[in-house]
Design a protein around this motif. Structure first.
Motif, PDB file in Angstrom:
ATOM      1  N   GLU A 446       0.696  -8.815  -1.464  1.00 37.14           N
ATOM      2  CA  GLU A 446       0.419  -7.778  -0.764  1.00 37.14           C
ATOM      3  C   GLU A 446       0.799  -6.526  -1.610  1.00 37.14           C
ATOM      4  OE1 GLU A 446       0.631  -8.296   3.350  1.00 37.14           O
ATOM      5  OE2 GLU A 446      -0.271  -6.235   3.584  1.00 37.14           O
ATOM      6  N   THR A 449      -1.810  -5.507  -4.076  1.00 39.15           N
ATOM      7  CA  THR A 449      -3.093  -4.977  -3.616  1.00 39.15           C
ATOM      8  C   THR A 449      -3.363  -3.243  -3.651  1.00 39.15           C
ATOM      9  OG1 THR A 449      -2.598  -4.689  -1.312  1.00 39.15           O
ATOM     10  CG2 THR A 449      -3.715  -6.809  -2.072  1.00 39.15           C
ATOM     11  N   THR A 450      -1.806  -2.749  -3.459  1.00 43.69           N
ATOM     12  CA  THR A 450      -2.129  -1.247  -3.920  1.00 43.69           C
ATOM     13  C   THR A 450      -1.819  -0.849  -5.142  1.00 43.69           C
ATOM     14  OG1 THR A 450      -0.088  -0.937  -2.646  1.00 43.69           O
ATOM     15  CG2 THR A 450      -1.662  -0.849  -1.278  1.00 43.69           C
ATOM     16  N   LEU A 451      -1.598  -1.610  -5.880  1.00 45.64           N
ATOM     17  CA  LEU A 451      -1.265  -1.108  -7.554  1.00 45.64           C
ATOM     18  C   LEU A 451      -2.157  -0.065  -7.907  1.00 45.64           C
ATOM     19  CD1 LEU A 451       0.136  -4.557  -9.310  1.00 45.64           C
ATOM     20  CD2 LEU A 451       1.226  -2.256  -8.966  1.00 45.64           C
ATOM     21  N   VAL A 462     -14.078  -1.042  -9.318  1.00 46.22           N
ATOM     22  CA  VAL A 462     -13.266  -0.107  -8.788  1.00 46.22           C
ATOM     23  C   VAL A 462     -12.009  -0.823  -8.017  1.00 46.22           C
ATOM     24  CG1 VAL A 462     -14.562  -0.458  -6.331  1.00 46.22           C
ATOM     25  CG2 VAL A 462     -13.472   1.755  -7.048  1.00 46.22           C
ATOM     26  N   TRP A 463     -12.229  -2.148  -7.703  1.00 48.42           N
ATOM     27  CA  TRP A 463     -11.299  -3.266  -7.561  1.00 48.42           C
ATOM     28  C   TRP A 463     -11.082  -3.962  -8.732  1.00 48.42           C
ATOM     29  CZ3 TRP A 463      -7.837  -3.142  -3.411  1.00 48.42           C
ATOM     30  CH2 TRP A 463      -8.460  -2.368  -2.052  1.00 48.42           C
ATOM     31  N   ASP A 464      -9.976  -3.767  -9.524  1.00 51.73           N
ATOM     32  CA  ASP A 464      -9.574  -4.594 -10.772  1.00 51.73           C
ATOM     33  C   ASP A 464      -9.817  -6.066 -10.054  1.00 51.73           C
ATOM     34  OD1 ASP A 464      -8.397  -4.282 -13.851  1.00 51.73           O
ATOM     35  OD2 ASP A 464      -7.847  -6.013 -12.820  1.00 51.73           O
ATOM     36  N   LEU A 467      -6.831  -7.341  -8.832  1.00 52.76           N
ATOM     37  CA  LEU A 467      -6.349  -7.054  -7.247  1.00 52.76           C
ATOM     38  C   LEU A 467      -7.401  -7.524  -6.288  1.00 52.76           C
ATOM     39  CD1 LEU A 467      -5.652  -2.903  -7.597  1.00 52.76           C
ATOM     40  CD2 LEU A 467      -4.402  -5.255  -8.161  1.00 52.76           C
ATOM     41  N   ARG A 471      -5.958  -9.467  -3.133  1.00 53.74           N
ATOM     42  CA  ARG A 471      -6.431  -9.197  -1.913  1.00 53.74           C
ATOM     43  C   ARG A 471      -6.900 -10.460  -1.211  1.00 53.74           C
ATOM     44  NH1 ARG A 471     -11.501  -4.932  -1.718  1.00 53.74           N
ATOM     45  NH2 ARG A 471     -11.691  -6.057   0.103  1.00 53.74           N
ATOM     46  N   ARG A 478      -1.702 -15.084   4.887  1.00 56.11           N
ATOM     47  CA  ARG A 478      -1.794 -14.658   6.252  1.00 56.11           C
ATOM     48  C   ARG A 478      -2.524 -15.995   7.051  1.00 56.11           C
ATOM     49  NH1 ARG A 478      -3.801  -8.497   6.484  1.00 56.11           N
ATOM     50  NH2 ARG A 478      -1.691  -7.629   5.684  1.00 56.11           N
TER      51      ARG A 478
ATOM     52  N   GLY B 330     -12.322   6.977  -7.026  1.00 54.72           N
ATOM     53  CA  GLY B 330     -13.036   5.984  -6.371  1.00 54.72           C
ATOM     54  C   GLY B 330     -12.001   4.839  -5.999  1.00 54.72           C
ATOM     55  N   THR B 331     -11.175   4.474  -6.825  1.00 55.00           N
ATOM     56  CA  THR B 331     -10.386   3.355  -6.539  1.00 55.00           C
ATOM     57  C   THR B 331      -9.178   3.535  -5.459  1.00 55.00           C
ATOM     58  OG1 THR B 331      -9.093   1.483  -7.670  1.00 55.00           O
ATOM     59  CG2 THR B 331      -8.617   3.757  -8.428  1.00 55.00           C
ATOM     60  N   ASN B 334     -11.335   3.468  -1.917  1.00 56.53           N
ATOM     61  CA  ASN B 334     -11.824   2.105  -1.795  1.00 56.53           C
ATOM     62  C   ASN B 334     -10.561   1.461  -1.093  1.00 56.53           C
ATOM     63  OD1 ASN B 334     -14.568   0.775  -2.328  1.00 56.53           O
ATOM     64  ND2 ASN B 334     -14.068   2.336  -4.058  1.00 56.53           N
ATOM     65  N   LYS B 335      -9.298   1.756  -1.551  1.00 54.18           N
ATOM     66  CA  LYS B 335      -7.946   1.278  -0.927  1.00 54.18           C
ATOM     67  C   LYS B 335      -7.886   1.769   0.267  1.00 54.18           C
ATOM     68  CE  LYS B 335      -5.747  -0.178  -5.503  1.00 54.18           C
ATOM     69  NZ  LYS B 335      -6.175   0.716  -6.308  1.00 54.18           N
ATOM     70  N   THR B 350      -0.909  -0.875   4.937  1.00 52.93           N
ATOM     71  CA  THR B 350      -0.377   0.711   4.498  1.00 52.93           C
ATOM     72  C   THR B 350      -0.604   0.899   2.844  1.00 52.93           C
ATOM     73  OG1 THR B 350       1.795  -0.384   3.622  1.00 52.93           O
ATOM     74  CG2 THR B 350       1.528   0.503   5.967  1.00 52.93           C
ATOM     75  N   PHE B 351      -0.510   2.115   2.731  1.00 51.20           N
ATOM     76  CA  PHE B 351      -0.749   2.850   1.211  1.00 51.20           C
ATOM     77  C   PHE B 351       0.523   3.289   0.863  1.00 51.20           C
ATOM     78  CE2 PHE B 351      -2.219   5.612  -1.933  1.00 51.20           C
ATOM     79  CZ  PHE B 351      -3.095   4.949  -2.645  1.00 51.20           C
ATOM     80  N   PRO B 352       1.201   2.818  -0.026  1.00 45.85           N
ATOM     81  CA  PRO B 352       2.434   3.450  -0.585  1.00 45.85           C
ATOM     82  C   PRO B 352       2.522   4.655  -1.314  1.00 45.85           C
ATOM     83  CG  PRO B 352       1.974   1.529  -1.747  1.00 45.85           C
ATOM     84  CD  PRO B 352       0.824   1.412  -0.845  1.00 45.85           C
ATOM     85  N   LYS B 430      -6.954   0.259 -21.039  1.00 45.48           N
ATOM     86  CA  LYS B 430      -6.374  -0.456 -19.790  1.00 45.48           C
ATOM     87  C   LYS B 430      -4.700  -0.922 -20.225  1.00 45.48           C
ATOM     88  CE  LYS B 430      -7.999  -2.112 -16.360  1.00 45.48           C
ATOM     89  NZ  LYS B 430      -7.457  -1.819 -14.924  1.00 45.48           N
ATOM     90  N   THR B 440       5.676   1.283 -10.751  1.00 46.27           N
ATOM     91  CA  THR B 440       5.658   0.980  -9.299  1.00 46.27           C
ATOM     92  C   THR B 440       6.936   0.101  -9.117  1.00 46.27           C
ATOM     93  OG1 THR B 440       3.341   1.108  -9.611  1.00 46.27           O
ATOM     94  CG2 THR B 440       4.362  -0.128  -7.503  1.00 46.27           C
TER      95      THR B 440
END
Lengths: 482, 482
Positions: A446, A449-451, A462-464, A467, A471, A478, B330-331, B334-335, B350-352, B430, B440
């Motif tokens: 989890e 997912t916000t890295l 856009v989502w690596d 990730l 997700r 869950r 965009g990334t 999307n998140k 949540t988005f940290p 990358k 992070t």
């Protein structure tokens, strides 16, 4: 028998003795030298071969022709080490470590002379030796290992002297698949004979299956679930070299399993390696269950204040399973050497352990893994969920967006990342680093997912893909929590 | 004036209204729909344009010709959203948010009709608008922004109708350098006029200097420290299109600064964007110092239980500086959408915050950054050390090992990683992800030196360039500790 070498009593310098002149040993020597000059520290390094600090990992690319000169694989020559004030003795094999006497016995391989050298600090960096199964015919001409530069040269000599075009690689781990690529690049028809159900047993079989299919797509014949029983020799020798040596009749002509024979003009053994620890064992130093030396975090051999060990001859702590593993990899060897050299040089550094990251390729197929496979997780007593996703290396609309498959393991309930495996094309392999750092940091899927990863269409969707896998793993964690 | 739309009293469904049909808004709508079916949740989405869910980041590659069809940039079409049970109203602009009344007013841009739509939950995803400086001539034919698909089409129309070969790009941030590449690919002579001392002000100037030099090496004329004062029009019009429209005299012919004039057959504005928050401001919603909406961690607008916001119209927490930033990417959008949709759908996410990772390229030059620049660190009151190293993307002996420069910032005393910037060729960009994950996780540069990253000669030197930088940073931190 041996001439005892005693220290000049006026010489108050400490003496560091290094056994093994490759990545770990010479990194340790170099770093110690950087921190302590020749006035403070004498450094003697013994190497039984003719080379120092060479890249064994580079041998497949030399054999394959991407690297044209052997010397390109030598990171630092003996002369360069000597210029830095390291007393380097090539073609000199250490034959005994006398721990109570704090000395090593070494034999000059050319003259046969032996002598003892006392040490204040000892670094054991004896590396690994390739597994060479005791099969009939394993020592025949045309059968090659690929551990040393001399091995590589011998294989290249065979390839250039052999008129045949059929190669069999025994083993389908990193060395095996890299050698398959090398031989394809040399124009050989390649058969890979593999004991396991799928190639790359460092992956789960479902991911190994992808490697299997891709390699077949490259024209490589893959034989799985096959135990080699013997190497057949004689009769089929086609080597000019051997004919000139009148050895034709004894050279390898096929690899036999229980079921079948695979004709071979050349055979490469890529079965893996074991720690080279006979010396250490004879000296009573502590070895682990995989035969490697056991050290503390500072890379000091357990229970021995002034003996250090690193590189392919040690076991390393797997941070995920909490158990020791043996991983022969140049990047670890260099880190170990750096850490040992720092500590011997009066500094302080530690090696916390590994998460088991590895990356490789076969032609344009990239293969990467980090952390635990399913069977590792089970063995460690961990309950886990697993997901597999498909994505691309770049935005789907960008040219050359290459497909990749990412498999991810996460711990049940906690959602902690346990492992990641990636098989794909260009741009797939090094993505494993994202998971490697996340594993080291103990992140949950989890959190992943916000890295905040680098995104632009030429570099990533856009989502690596990592990730996307995270997700899906969150959803799976869950689902199991309900 | 407006027809009030009231809810059918028999309809007990909750209604989600989404303002803005791009990445954040439609991700939110899609995820909410995934969690709550049409029987539970009605979803109405307003989009003033003709497209949904398109990749603005892809526009430079469409203009450059790598992407051949506009529709490739559309991740999900209006029809696909409607099939998923989202009541999508295109060409419909929300003109007012009535927070106390929990309703939005929208105007059909074709008919001019306006109506009110009540909401239970509101998502504001109005995006960003390009900065268009109020310069004389900025609205002349031949001057283009590149924010929307319509912008891209207009630019492509101009390029195909223009006989000239000189392009001027105003701005040298991500959009500017990517558009420079696109125009080079179209065969233009490109001049980039840049206000800053070096291009890519998201890097420190010493790293921007490397971009500057590389772009000049590609034949791009770089003009730094130059403030555009006006766009000159008339006289030089060469457009067939305009001639046919009898507008020739008014089209752009040059970009003027205080010092000089740069002839231009086409001008692209790539100056950056600002949050599009006029609606939110008029509604009294909380905005930050960069003009973006302020949200809590769940992406709820601060102080408003049932109003959410995400994407380019919000500010995000920078985890390193502890301050809010505006980052249009965009990334993130999307998140944010995924998180909002999860929360609206009855889940929890949540988005940290961000560490400020970005990657871009100009032709074969890759540019990446994460974390704080030197001036960010100073502004945040952090004392730091900085190191810069050169390494290669692959083992030095492996073909196509490409040079890269890595700059790293670490906090004094603690050694905590603060930022990383990379400029290099293939394989450089990358790698910033390694640093992004380490940031992070709050790692120190010393912890980074033992990261277990993927190593094999085709993928990395034995010490990954990021680790080489970390090692040097450790030495620098120690030097400052003495």
């Amino acid at each position: 028998m041996s001439m005892s070498r005693t220290r000049d009593t006026r010489d108050r310098r400490e003496r560091l003795v290094v056994v093994g002149g490759d990545a770990a040993g010479m990194s340790a020597a170099s770093q110690a030298r950087r921190l302590r000059g020749p006035d403070e520290l004498e450094i003697v390094a013994f190497e039984r071969g003719r080379f120092t600090s060479f890249s064994a990992c580079g041998i497949p690319y030399w054999v394959g022709g991407e690297v044209t000169e052997r010397d390109q694989l030598v990171a630092r020559t003996p002369e360069e080490h000597r210029e830095r004030g390291i007393d380097l003795r090539l073609r000199t094999e250490v034959t005994e470590i006398d721990v109570p006497g704090a000395r090593v016995r070494a034999r000059d391989l050319d003259s046969g002379a032996e002598s003892w050298t006392p040490y204040d600090q000892l670094v054991i960096a004896t590396g690994a030796r390739p597994i060479r199964p005791p099969l009939p015919g394993v020592d025949a001409p045309g059968v090659h290992g690929v551990q040393t530069l001399d091995d590589g040269q011998a294989l290249l000599d065979t390839l250039s002297a052999t008129e045949g075009h059929r190669a069999v690689v025994v083993g389908a781990g990193y060395i095996g698949v890299e050698m398959a690529e090398a031989l394809i690049n040399r124009g050989y028809e390649v058969t890979v004979v593999n004991r396991g159900a799928e190639p790359m047993s460092t992956l789960d079989p479902d991911m190994g299956r992808l490697v299997h299919e891709a390699m077949e797509g490259m024209g490589i014949t893959m034989v799985n679930n096959a135990e080699v029983t013997k190497l057949l020799t004689g009769g089929g020798g086609t080597s000019l070299l051997e004919r000139s040596r009148e050895l034709g009749g004894s050279r390898v002509r096929a690899v036999a399993t229980d079921d079948a024979e695979y004709p071979a003009d050349v055979v490469v053994l890529g079965i893996g390696v074991r720690p080279e620890t006979a010396l250490a064992r004879a000296a009573g130093l502590p070895l682990g269950e995989h035969g490697g030396l056991l050290t503390d975090r500072a890379m000091r051999v357990r229970g021995h204040e002034n003996i250090w060990a690193g590189g392919d001859c040690v076991e390393v702590l797997d941070l995920l399973s909490g158990r020791e593993r043996h991983i022969a990899l140049g990047t670890h060897a260099n880190k170990h050497g750096q850490i040992i050299g720092t500590n011997v040089g009066g500094g302080y550094a530690t090696f916390p352990g590994v998460v088991g990251t590895a990356v490789s390729k076969v032609c344009d197929l990239e293969i990467a893994r980090t952390g635990l496979r399913e069977k590792d997780a089970r063995r460690a007593g961990l309950q886990y969920v697993t997901v597999t996703i498909e994505s691309t290396s770049r935005a789907g609309y960008y040219p050359n967006a290459a497909p990749m498959t990412v498999k991810m393991l996460a711990e049940r309930r906690t959602g902690r990342l346990l492992g990641t495996q990636i098989v794909g094309r260009e741009g797939a392999g090094k993505r494993v680093d994202i998971a490697a750092v996340a594993l080291t940091a103990g992140m949950t899927v989890e959190q992943m997912t916000t890295l905040d990863l680098g995104y632009a269409p030429p570099f990533s969707p856009v989502w690596d893909p990592v990730l996307v896998a995270a997700r899906k793993a969150v959803a799976e964690v869950r689902r199991h929590a309900e």
